[in-house]
Scaffold this motif. Structure first.
Motif, mmCIF file in Angstrom:
data_model
loop_
_atom_site.group_PDB
_atom_site.id
_atom_site.type_symbol
_atom_site.label_atom_id
_atom_site.label_comp_id
_atom_site.label_asym_id
_atom_site.label_seq_id
_atom_site.Cartn_x
_atom_site.Cartn_y
_atom_site.Cartn_z
ATOM 1 N N LYS A 30 0.741 -1.134 0.018
ATOM 2 C CA LYS A 30 0.082 0.037 -0.159
ATOM 3 C C LYS A 30 0.918 1.224 -0.105
ATOM 4 N N ASN A 31 1.975 1.153 0.672
ATOM 5 C CA ASN A 31 3.078 2.210 0.528
ATOM 6 C C ASN A 31 4.404 2.021 0.372
ATOM 7 N N SER A 32 5.440 2.886 0.507
ATOM 8 C CA SER A 32 6.704 2.765 -0.030
ATOM 9 C C SER A 32 7.149 1.969 1.237
ATOM 10 N N GLU A 33 6.829 2.012 2.400
ATOM 11 C CA GLU A 33 7.326 1.121 3.628
ATOM 12 C C GLU A 33 6.952 -0.412 3.372
ATOM 13 N N SER A 34 5.882 -0.735 3.168
ATOM 14 C CA SER A 34 5.452 -2.115 2.830
ATOM 15 C C SER A 34 6.298 -2.571 1.509
ATOM 16 N N LEU A 35 6.351 -1.730 0.699
ATOM 17 C CA LEU A 35 7.152 -2.445 -0.453
ATOM 18 C C LEU A 35 8.687 -2.429 -0.042
ATOM 19 N N LYS A 36 9.165 -1.600 0.752
ATOM 20 C CA LYS A 36 10.354 -1.989 1.012
ATOM 21 C C LYS A 36 10.708 -3.268 1.777
ATOM 22 N N ALA A 37 9.829 -3.495 2.639
ATOM 23 C CA ALA A 37 9.860 -4.765 3.616
ATOM 24 C C ALA A 37 9.642 -5.973 2.633
ATOM 25 N N VAL A 38 8.832 -5.933 1.509
ATOM 26 C CA VAL A 38 8.655 -6.805 0.548
ATOM 27 C C VAL A 38 10.050 -7.095 -0.267
ATOM 28 N N SER A 39 10.911 -6.116 -0.553
ATOM 29 C CA SER A 39 12.129 -6.161 -1.292
ATOM 30 C C SER A 39 13.227 -6.648 -0.486
ATOM 31 N N VAL A 40 13.085 -6.361 1.038
ATOM 32 C CA VAL A 40 14.170 -6.917 1.831
ATOM 33 C C VAL A 40 13.918 -8.258 2.096
ATOM 34 N N LYS A 41 12.421 -8.860 2.109
ATOM 35 C CA LYS A 41 12.197 -10.091 2.426
ATOM 36 C C LYS A 41 12.785 -11.105 1.122
ATOM 37 N N TYR A 42 12.737 -10.627 0.126
ATOM 38 C CA TYR A 42 12.986 -11.470 -1.204
ATOM 39 C C TYR A 42 14.429 -11.145 -1.682
ATOM 40 N N LEU A 43 14.876 -9.987 -1.391
ATOM 41 C CA LEU A 43 16.283 -9.631 -2.206
ATOM 42 C C LEU A 43 17.101 -8.996 -1.247
ATOM 43 N N GLY A 44 17.017 -8.808 -0.046
ATOM 44 C CA GLY A 44 17.800 -8.275 1.023
ATOM 45 C C GLY A 44 18.861 -9.168 1.131
ATOM 46 N N ARG A 45 19.839 -8.908 2.020
ATOM 47 C CA ARG A 45 21.230 -9.555 2.152
ATOM 48 C C ARG A 45 20.783 -10.847 2.461
ATOM 49 N N LYS A 46 19.705 -10.976 3.377
ATOM 50 C CA LYS A 46 19.523 -12.413 3.993
ATOM 51 C C LYS A 46 18.031 -12.942 3.214
ATOM 52 N N GLY A 47 17.691 -12.223 2.099
ATOM 53 C CA GLY A 47 16.419 -12.367 1.564
ATOM 54 C C GLY A 47 16.348 -13.842 0.990
#
Ligand code: DAH
Length: 335
Positions: free
Chosen positions: A20-37
């Motif tokens: 819904k907003n840039s914060e939740s998008l960021k969380a998705v990005s971290v979840k899949y593509l982050g260092r430990k994604g």
């Protein structure tokens, strides 16, 4: 491995879509593509696969990584534009809108200057009604019914004996009726005439002057008006008194000033005469004094009257009187 990747990809895309907003998008990005994604870890685990499975798995994992990166970027643009369109978005980088302070109308400015000059010379300010009786506007000023001078002033009649005042001269009568001499007043205000062209408007402003007492002479009139013109324009602006006629003064004079544009050489503004007519004046007619019960053997006086728009046009070099009343911001903001 490939099936797992496809499944993860589909899940990730769904989560990106509903962010819904840039914060939740960021969380998705971290979840899949982050260092430990999830994807990052899968990519790392490829090295533990049997040698021949590695290239294909690697290729697939990288492809999915690119797909998710692109989906996240697109979603982020989409969320940004939604935020800008919504009411509570404040773009702090926009330049501020400056406040637009008002200013006095040019006619008001000159009206005030004129009143200031005369009050400094000891004149009081008097006012009167804009809807005036025939008596004060004409009769008491020695302009009887059917007198040709009434034609000089195309009058708006409210009813048979009531008019919109055609000049501020009736105020002299009203003041003299109430006060004993000496009297020293100016009367500024709106006046009305049925007239409209580049030098006339149906409503305009006048300042009337009146000085009455013992031994008031034409010399006093000349002195006061000369001082006035020198203060309003400058002391190089000479004056010329020309014999004229007004029913309420005898003798009467029109006052010209040296053309403020060409200084007497002759130009379009002064019709190549070198002079500009600015006001009417004269010694108060005995008939006017009699109408207000003044003793003409004891007192004399002078009066004058001027159009404020005309003087404002000369002061600012304006060539069409109608500009004062069109309310065009581009015109008004220059003053
Ligand atoms: N009332 C005259 C007008 O409206 C102006 C005027 C002329 C006033 C001469 C005076 C005067 O007092 O003495 O045209």
């Amino acid at each position: 491995m490939e099936n797992t990747l496809e499944k993860i990809c589909a899940e990730a895309l769904k989560e990106i879509e509903i962010a819904k907003n840039s914060e939740s998008l960021k969380a998705v990005s971290v979840k899949y593509l982050g260092r430990k994604g999830i994807i990052t870890q899968l990519l790392r685990s490829i090295s533990s696969l049997p040698l021949k499975e590695r290239p294909k798995a690697g290729e697939k994992a990288n492809e999915i990584k690119r797909i998710l990166e692109k989906a996240i970027k697109d979603a982020s643009h989409r969320l940004e534009s939604v935020a800008i369109e919504s009411d509570d978005f404040i773009d702090v980088s926009l330049p501020g809108r400056s406040a637009c302070p008002g200013s006095l109308h040019p006619v008001t400015q000159i009206m005030r200057q004129i009143c200031d000059i005369f009050t400094r010379m000891g004149f009081d300010i008097a006012e009167g009604p804009e809807v005036e009786s025939d008596y004060y506007n004409f009769e008491a000023l020695n302009i009887p019914k059917y007198h040709p001078a009434r034609d000089m002033q195309d009058t708006f009649y409210v009813s048979d004996n009531v008019v919109l005042r055609t000049h501020t001269s009736p105020i002299q009568v009203r003041v003299m009726e109430k006060c004993k001499p000496p009297v020293k007043i100016i009367a500024p205000g709106k006046v009305y005439r049925s007239d409209s062209d580049i030098t006339h408007t149906p409503m305009f402003h006048q300042v009337e002057g009146l000085m009455v007492g013992e031994n008031i002479s034409f010399g006093d009139l000349k002195g006061i008006l000369t001082n006035f013109v020198h203060l309003l324009f400058d002391d190089k602006t000479s004056l010329r008194f020309r014999p004229s006629f007004f029913p309420f003064t005898e003798p009467s004079a029109e006052v010209d000033i040296l053309c403020v544009m060409c200084r007497g050489k002759g130009c379009r503004i002064c019709s190549h005469t070198g002079w500009l007519e600015v006001l009417g004046s004269g010694m108060v007619h005995p008939a006017v004094f009699e109408n207000v019960g003044y003793d003409t053997s004891q007192i004399t006086g002078f009066a004058f009257g001027m159009g404020v728009e005309r003087i404002t046009m000369l002061k600012f070099g304006i060539d069409d009187i109608r500009k004062f009343f069109e309310n065009d911001y581009r015109f008004l903001r220059q003053f």
